[in-house]
Design a protein around this motif. Sequence first.
Motif, PDB file in Angstrom:
ATOM      1  N   ILE A  93       0.851  -1.198   0.000  1.00  0.00           N
ATOM      2  CA  ILE A  93       0.000   0.000   0.000  1.00  0.00           C
ATOM      3  C   ILE A  93       0.881   1.241   0.000  1.00  0.00           C
ATOM      4  O   ILE A  93       0.614   2.211  -0.722  1.00  0.00           O
ATOM      5  N   SER A 132       1.056   4.136  -2.976  1.00  0.00           N
ATOM      6  CA  SER A 132       0.469   5.424  -2.593  1.00  0.00           C
ATOM      7  C   SER A 132       1.492   6.512  -2.335  1.00  0.00           C
ATOM      8  O   SER A 132       1.135   7.587  -1.844  1.00  0.00           O
ATOM      9  N   GLY A 169      -0.182   9.437  -0.064  1.00  0.00           N
ATOM     10  CA  GLY A 169      -1.402   9.916  -0.715  1.00  0.00           C
ATOM     11  C   GLY A 169      -1.382  11.433  -0.817  1.00  0.00           C
ATOM     12  O   GLY A 169      -0.340  12.066  -0.957  1.00  0.00           O
ATOM     13  N   GLN A 188      -5.949  11.189  -3.567  1.00  0.00           N
ATOM     14  CA  GLN A 188      -6.673  10.418  -2.569  1.00  0.00           C
ATOM     15  C   GLN A 188      -6.375  11.054  -1.218  1.00  0.00           C
ATOM     16  O   GLN A 188      -5.494  11.903  -1.112  1.00  0.00           O
ATOM     17  N   PRO A 189      -7.110  10.702  -0.174  1.00  0.00           N
ATOM     18  CA  PRO A 189      -6.833  11.328   1.129  1.00  0.00           C
ATOM     19  C   PRO A 189      -5.390  11.115   1.571  1.00  0.00           C
ATOM     20  O   PRO A 189      -4.780  10.089   1.273  1.00  0.00           O
ATOM     21  N   PHE A 193      -2.937  10.004   4.182  1.00  0.00           N
ATOM     22  CA  PHE A 193      -3.138   9.073   5.281  1.00  0.00           C
ATOM     23  C   PHE A 193      -1.832   8.398   5.677  1.00  0.00           C
ATOM     24  O   PHE A 193      -0.817   8.495   4.991  1.00  0.00           O
ATOM     25  N   VAL A 208      -6.176   9.472   8.981  1.00  0.00           N
ATOM     26  CA  VAL A 208      -6.396  10.336   7.829  1.00  0.00           C
ATOM     27  C   VAL A 208      -6.208  11.782   8.296  1.00  0.00           C
ATOM     28  O   VAL A 208      -6.578  12.122   9.425  1.00  0.00           O
ATOM     29  N   LEU A 250      -9.883   0.656   4.991  1.00  0.00           N
ATOM     30  CA  LEU A 250      -9.426   1.719   4.093  1.00  0.00           C
ATOM     31  C   LEU A 250     -10.574   2.231   3.226  1.00  0.00           C
ATOM     32  O   LEU A 250     -10.755   3.443   3.056  1.00  0.00           O
ATOM     33  N   ILE A 275     -10.279   5.364   0.937  1.00  0.00           N
ATOM     34  CA  ILE A 275      -8.943   5.070   0.418  1.00  0.00           C
ATOM     35  C   ILE A 275      -8.998   3.714  -0.274  1.00  0.00           C
ATOM     36  O   ILE A 275      -9.358   2.706   0.332  1.00  0.00           O
ATOM     37  N   ARG A 276      -8.635   3.677  -1.547  1.00  0.00           N
ATOM     38  CA  ARG A 276      -8.757   2.442  -2.332  1.00  0.00           C
ATOM     39  C   ARG A 276      -7.480   2.180  -3.144  1.00  0.00           C
ATOM     40  O   ARG A 276      -7.465   2.306  -4.368  1.00  0.00           O
ATOM     41  N   PRO A 277      -6.397   1.802  -2.474  1.00  0.00           N
ATOM     42  CA  PRO A 277      -5.162   1.503  -3.207  1.00  0.00           C
ATOM     43  C   PRO A 277      -5.270   0.192  -3.971  1.00  0.00           C
ATOM     44  O   PRO A 277      -6.014  -0.714  -3.573  1.00  0.00           O
TER      45      PRO A 277
END
Length: 311
Positions: free
Chosen positions: A29, A33, A58, A63-64, A66, A81, A107, A112-114
């Motif tokens: 991840i 990211s 991120g 994306q956020p 985090f 986050v 996530l 959050i979608r890695p």
Amino acid sequence: MELFPAMPLAEWTEAKETFHRFAQIVGKIRLASSNRRNHWWQVPFHPTGRGLTTRPMGGLGEQPLFCVDFDLVRHRLVIDVFDGRSAEFSLIGRSVASFYERLFDTLAGLGIRPEIWAVPFDLGDDTPFAEDTLHARYDPMLINRYWRILSQVVQLLDRYAADYAGKTSPVHHFWHTFDIAVTRFTGRVVKVSPDTDPVTREAYSWEVISSGFWFGDKERPWPAFYSYTAPEPEGLVREPLRPAQAEWIPARGSHLAVLRYDDVRVMEDPVGAVLEFLDSAYQAGARLTGLDMAALACPGGVTDPYYGQRP
């Protein structure tokens, strides 16, 4: 609290194999990211006062922003986050599959979608993380001991790193190989083959003298401090090492300088012994590569020629 407690590989093999896969999931991840840095400096974990962190990743509108931390005191996985939201869950009692599912569900709940390649790297099997129910032993006592040893070794390597004024990596905990390393760069570019795998090409595109610590594996089932020079210069294994317990061993077509952890533990001055070992291995590589050691020295992390003098 003991500086270097015993950590025989046989005692925690199952816990190590389980946690190593937890670490690879979170590490992938991090890889997906974060911004790419030379020599993979964006990839590793760093220790905290309670465990390990990915550092922030991120952000920038994609994306956020985090961060994911392993709290190895409370034995929980914590996701923070930067808008103030946070989520966490227990590491205890989980298989790799359970950890993977809970992490990605958590996530997703935070937006959050890695996307990762969800299989282990170089661990001897290709079982997808989502299907791995075999590795399911998380031992809080042993994992906490691993982190305490890791934290002491990181400080020791940081002290060693301070004496070199050239390009030096931070002290990194690489989640794919589960070792701790600090690398000194000579500044010379190495010609790499396009046939070499991309991980190795980036890692060794410059000449390096790298030092670190591993916890042991099937090939070498004992924890040890190590050092190597890459590319390896001719005659390296004939160079002297200190202290007397240190030795050169063959490793994947080249050689490692090795000082076993269990030898260090019983020494009168274990910190001094490891620093002596790392310096002797560095000098061996530096001499044979023609590195100007005097020009690149900064004892105690100081390059100011007037340090300590009164104005």
